[in-house]
Scaffold this motif. Structure first.
Motif, PDB file in Angstrom:
ATOM      1  N   ALA A 125     -11.421  45.393  49.552  1.00 44.53           N
ATOM      2  CA  ALA A 125     -10.108  44.764  49.667  1.00 44.53           C
ATOM      3  C   ALA A 125      -9.153  45.336  48.640  1.00 44.53           C
ATOM      4  O   ALA A 125      -9.510  45.492  47.480  1.00 44.53           O
ATOM      5  N   ALA A 126      -7.947  45.633  49.092  1.00 44.08           N
ATOM      6  CA  ALA A 126      -6.925  46.122  48.177  1.00 44.08           C
ATOM      7  C   ALA A 126      -6.339  44.947  47.399  1.00 44.08           C
ATOM      8  O   ALA A 126      -6.302  43.816  47.890  1.00 44.08           O
ATOM      9  N   PRO A 127      -5.864  45.167  46.155  1.00 44.85           N
ATOM     10  CA  PRO A 127      -5.253  44.097  45.379  1.00 44.85           C
ATOM     11  C   PRO A 127      -4.063  43.486  46.101  1.00 44.85           C
ATOM     12  O   PRO A 127      -3.296  44.191  46.750  1.00 44.85           O
ATOM     13  N   SER A 128      -3.895  42.182  46.000  1.00 42.31           N
ATOM     14  CA  SER A 128      -2.809  41.478  46.670  1.00 42.31           C
ATOM     15  C   SER A 128      -2.374  40.308  45.812  1.00 42.31           C
ATOM     16  O   SER A 128      -3.203  39.480  45.419  1.00 42.31           O
ATOM     17  N   TRP A 129      -1.059  40.223  45.524  1.00 43.70           N
ATOM     18  CA  TRP A 129      -0.557  39.104  44.740  1.00 43.70           C
ATOM     19  C   TRP A 129      -0.700  37.792  45.494  1.00 43.70           C
ATOM     20  O   TRP A 129      -0.884  36.731  44.895  1.00 43.70           O
ATOM     21  N   THR A 130      -0.647  37.861  46.833  1.00 47.99           N
ATOM     22  CA  THR A 130      -0.868  36.655  47.631  1.00 47.99           C
ATOM     23  C   THR A 130      -2.276  36.123  47.418  1.00 47.99           C
ATOM     24  O   THR A 130      -2.482  34.910  47.240  1.00 47.99           O
ATOM     25  N   ASN A 131      -3.241  37.032  47.416  1.00 51.13           N
ATOM     26  CA  ASN A 131      -4.620  36.622  47.178  1.00 51.13           C
ATOM     27  C   ASN A 131      -4.810  36.057  45.777  1.00 51.13           C
ATOM     28  O   ASN A 131      -5.534  35.085  45.574  1.00 51.13           O
ATOM     29  N   ILE A 132      -4.141  36.693  44.782  1.00 50.17           N
ATOM     30  CA  ILE A 132      -4.255  36.204  43.406  1.00 50.17           C
ATOM     31  C   ILE A 132      -3.695  34.788  43.288  1.00 50.17           C
ATOM     32  O   ILE A 132      -4.309  33.904  42.685  1.00 50.17           O
ATOM     33  N   ARG A 133      -2.529  34.571  43.891  1.00 47.73           N
ATOM     34  CA  ARG A 133      -1.915  33.243  43.837  1.00 47.73           C
ATOM     35  C   ARG A 133      -2.826  32.211  44.496  1.00 47.73           C
ATOM     36  O   ARG A 133      -3.028  31.104  43.967  1.00 47.73           O
ATOM     37  N   PHE A 134      -3.398  32.581  45.636  1.00 48.21           N
ATOM     38  CA  PHE A 134      -4.307  31.660  46.320  1.00 48.21           C
ATOM     39  C   PHE A 134      -5.516  31.326  45.444  1.00 48.21           C
ATOM     40  O   PHE A 134      -5.917  30.168  45.326  1.00 48.21           O
ATOM     41  N   ALA A 135      -6.093  32.353  44.827  1.00 45.12           N
ATOM     42  CA  ALA A 135      -7.290  32.150  44.006  1.00 45.12           C
ATOM     43  C   ALA A 135      -7.012  31.284  42.791  1.00 45.12           C
ATOM     44  O   ALA A 135      -7.920  30.637  42.260  1.00 45.12           O
ATOM     45  N   LEU A 136      -5.753  31.245  42.344  1.00 46.17           N
ATOM     46  CA  LEU A 136      -5.408  30.488  41.138  1.00 46.17           C
ATOM     47  C   LEU A 136      -4.765  29.132  41.424  1.00 46.17           C
ATOM     48  O   LEU A 136      -4.395  28.421  40.488  1.00 46.17           O
ATOM     49  N   THR A 137      -4.629  28.769  42.709  1.00 48.20           N
ATOM     50  CA  THR A 137      -3.978  27.491  43.024  1.00 48.20           C
ATOM     51  C   THR A 137      -4.826  26.571  43.886  1.00 48.20           C
ATOM     52  O   THR A 137      -4.410  25.444  44.159  1.00 48.20           O
ATOM     53  N   ASN A 138      -5.979  27.017  44.315  1.00 47.24           N
ATOM     54  CA  ASN A 138      -6.797  26.185  45.183  1.00 47.24           C
ATOM     55  C   ASN A 138      -7.579  25.150  44.370  1.00 47.24           C
ATOM     56  O   ASN A 138      -8.238  25.487  43.388  1.00 47.24           O
ATOM     57  N   ARG A 139      -7.507  23.904  44.789  1.00 45.15           N
ATOM     58  CA  ARG A 139      -8.134  22.813  44.023  1.00 45.15           C
ATOM     59  C   ARG A 139      -9.659  22.962  43.961  1.00 45.15           C
ATOM     60  O   ARG A 139     -10.276  22.751  42.906  1.00 45.15           O
ATOM     61  N   LYS A 140     -10.273  23.292  45.082  1.00 44.49           N
ATOM     62  CA  LYS A 140     -11.721  23.449  45.122  1.00 44.49           C
ATOM     63  C   LYS A 140     -12.172  24.525  44.137  1.00 44.49           C
ATOM     64  O   LYS A 140     -13.159  24.369  43.407  1.00 44.49           O
ATOM     65  N   LEU A 141     -11.421  25.634  44.109  1.00 45.06           N
ATOM     66  CA  LEU A 141     -11.759  26.723  43.194  1.00 45.06           C
ATOM     67  C   LEU A 141     -11.582  26.285  41.743  1.00 45.06           C
ATOM     68  O   LEU A 141     -12.384  26.652  40.876  1.00 45.06           O
ATOM     69  N   TRP A 142     -10.557  25.495  41.463  1.00 43.01           N
ATOM     70  CA  TRP A 142     -10.380  25.015  40.084  1.00 43.01           C
ATOM     71  C   TRP A 142     -11.531  24.101  39.662  1.00 43.01           C
ATOM     72  O   TRP A 142     -11.883  24.042  38.490  1.00 43.01           O
ATOM     73  N   GLY A 143     -12.136  23.415  40.609  1.00 44.65           N
ATOM     74  CA  GLY A 143     -13.306  22.611  40.282  1.00 44.65           C
ATOM     75  C   GLY A 143     -14.440  23.455  39.736  1.00 44.65           C
ATOM     76  O   GLY A 143     -15.065  23.104  38.726  1.00 44.65           O
ATOM     77  N   ILE A 144     -14.708  24.604  40.386  1.00 43.43           N
ATOM     78  CA  ILE A 144     -15.791  25.457  39.890  1.00 43.43           C
ATOM     79  C   ILE A 144     -15.349  26.236  38.658  1.00 43.43           C
ATOM     80  O   ILE A 144     -16.179  26.578  37.810  1.00 43.43           O
ATOM     81  N   TYR A 145     -14.035  26.531  38.524  1.00 38.79           N
ATOM     82  CA  TYR A 145     -13.559  27.232  37.324  1.00 38.79           C
ATOM     83  C   TYR A 145     -13.758  26.374  36.074  1.00 38.79           C
ATOM     84  O   TYR A 145     -14.253  26.844  35.044  1.00 38.79           O
ATOM     85  N   ILE A 146     -13.347  25.093  36.161  1.00 43.86           N
ATOM     86  CA  ILE A 146     -13.498  24.194  35.008  1.00 43.86           C
ATOM     87  C   ILE A 146     -14.975  24.008  34.680  1.00 43.86           C
ATOM     88  O   ILE A 146     -15.376  23.997  33.513  1.00 43.86           O
TER      89      ILE A 146
END
Length: 419
Positions: A204-225
């Motif tokens: 996959a090529a880098p994408s700012w849309t993908n970065i924003r999604f990865a940093l704003t999804n609640r489920k993902l923040w659960g595993i990040y914390i």
């Protein structure tokens, strides 16, 4: 897919993780001698411990994007050689600034390693086998150090702390050559062959849309914390733990190496128990919420028992509670499986980078925080901090992660935080 190929790849990953953590943690074995030789305070040693994580964390998202775009067979040997050279240079430095710079270099080049590990497992293993595979390679950070702590202490006894770094780095360079000549991508038959079509589709090529999604999804923040809190316990054992045994509990160098190995052995059994039990539960028909979350939640709860070491005096009792806490850390260490299960398929590397970025911040904050907390020689506040964070991580998995399923890609309906 040839089953023998899968488990050969897993063996390569296991050894790579052992070497990775050897180069992260040799600084903890050498810490007392570095501090004496370079005349450093506990706060300055905390800065040295933390320096690895400044760049390790900062490079996680770029590193994850690189992992999505570059072939593993090329990427892994390059970063291995780079961080091993930085390890060797640590054995030659004579100042605080130079040591900090070397630790930053090690962190920068190790940054893509765990997203790479997760990508390899995602490509080589079916979903029902991934927790076991992740447990096996993750166990390398525990069993490797359980055996390595005494060995590293002996190497230091014979060759000094400078020789310890030089020998560690040379081992990494040798392993980089082994990796390049032995590893193959899924479907790759020889050195000159191309990636299989399935693997090419996953780049996959880098994408700012993908970065924003990865940093704003609640489920993902659960595993990040959860990863930050899990990492806080781990980073204590990887940095200040030998100093805790030597200075607060009064053990000499070789005894420190022996006692330090026991909690790492407990963590090794914890992660293997967690991984194989989790996959067994999936095969028996239990939901991902139960089979994947339960070991992590129980593990984080057990990690909180590190606080009990503040209230006992004998080394046997201290070791029991530290081992129980690190066993819990091992149980929870299959949490990388959540990256492969919930991340959109084309964003496994990026989400893994974000996951490890937030987790890596614990290695930025915790060593320095402990350095300040233990200035008067009392480690009790430090253990309270570590135990409390473990309980925060447990709450994150209970209340933020939700259903364990692949998240829809950008453009589809997703649950996001306000930004």
């Amino acid at each position: 897919m040839n089953i023998n190929n899968k488990f050969f790849v897993l063996a390569l990953l296991f050894i790579s993780v052992v070497i990775n953590y050897m180069d992260r943690t040799n600084i903890s074995v050498a810490a007392k001698f570095i501090a004496d030789d370079l005349d450093l305070t506990s706060v300055q040693m905390g800065v040295i411990f933390s320096a690895f994580a400044w760049t390790y964390s900062a490079m996680q998202i770029p590193g994850g994007m690189i992992v999505d775009a570059v072939r593993v067979r090329i990427l892994y040997p390059v970063i291995l050689v780079a961080w091993s050279l930085a390890t060797i240079v640590q054995g030659l430095v004579t100042s605080l600034a130079a040591m900090v710079g070397c630790r930053m270099a090690v962190g920068m080049f190790e940054a893509p390693s765990y997203p790479t590990n997760n990508k390899i497992v995602t490509h080589w293993f079916a979903e029902r086998q991934r927790a076991s595979a992740i447990a096996v390679y993750t166990s390398g950070q525990f069993i490797g150090l359980a055996f390595l702590m005494p060995i590293l202490a002996v190497i230091q006894e014979w060759f000094g702390w400078r020789g310890l770094f030089i020998i560690s780095g040379l081992i990494g360079i040798a392993w980089a050559a082994v990796w390049y000549f032995m590893y193959r991508e899924p479907g790759e038959k020889d050195v000159g062959s191309e990636l299989c079509a399935d693997d090419n589709e996953r780049q996959a090529a880098p994408s700012w849309t993908n970065i924003r999604f990865a940093l704003t999804n609640r489920k993902l923040w659960g595993i990040y914390i959860g990863q930050f809190c899990l990492g806080s316990t781990l980073i204590f054992f990887l940095t200040w733990f030998p100093t805790y045994l030597a200075e607060y509990r009064g053990l000499d160098n070789l005894k420190t190496g022996f006692w330090a190995s026991i909690p790492f052995t407990a963590a090794f059994f914890g992660v293997l128990c967690s991984g194989f039990t989790s996959d067994w539960l999936v095969k028996r028909g239990y939901s991902n919420e139960f089979a994947r979350k339960t070991p992590v939640i129980v593990g984080l709860l057990l990690s909180g028992t590190v606080i009990a070491a503040n209230y006992v005096e004998s080394m046997a009792a201290v070791t029991f509670f530290l081992s129980l806490a690190f066993f819990g850390n091992g149980l929870a260490s299959i949490n990388w499986v959540f990256v492969s299960l919930v991340a959109p398929r084309h964003m496994v590397g990026l989400v893994g980078g974000c996951f490890n970025f937030i987790g890596g911040l614990s290695a930025v904050v915790i060593p320095v925080a402990i350095g300040f907390l233990v200035q008067d020689g009392d480690f009790r506040p430090a253990l309270l901090l570590i135990g409390g964070l473990a309980l925060v991580g447990m709450c994150s998995y209970l209340f933020l992660v939700g259903r364990v399923e692949e998240i829809r890609v950008p453009g589809q309906e997703v649950e996001t935080l306000s930004v």
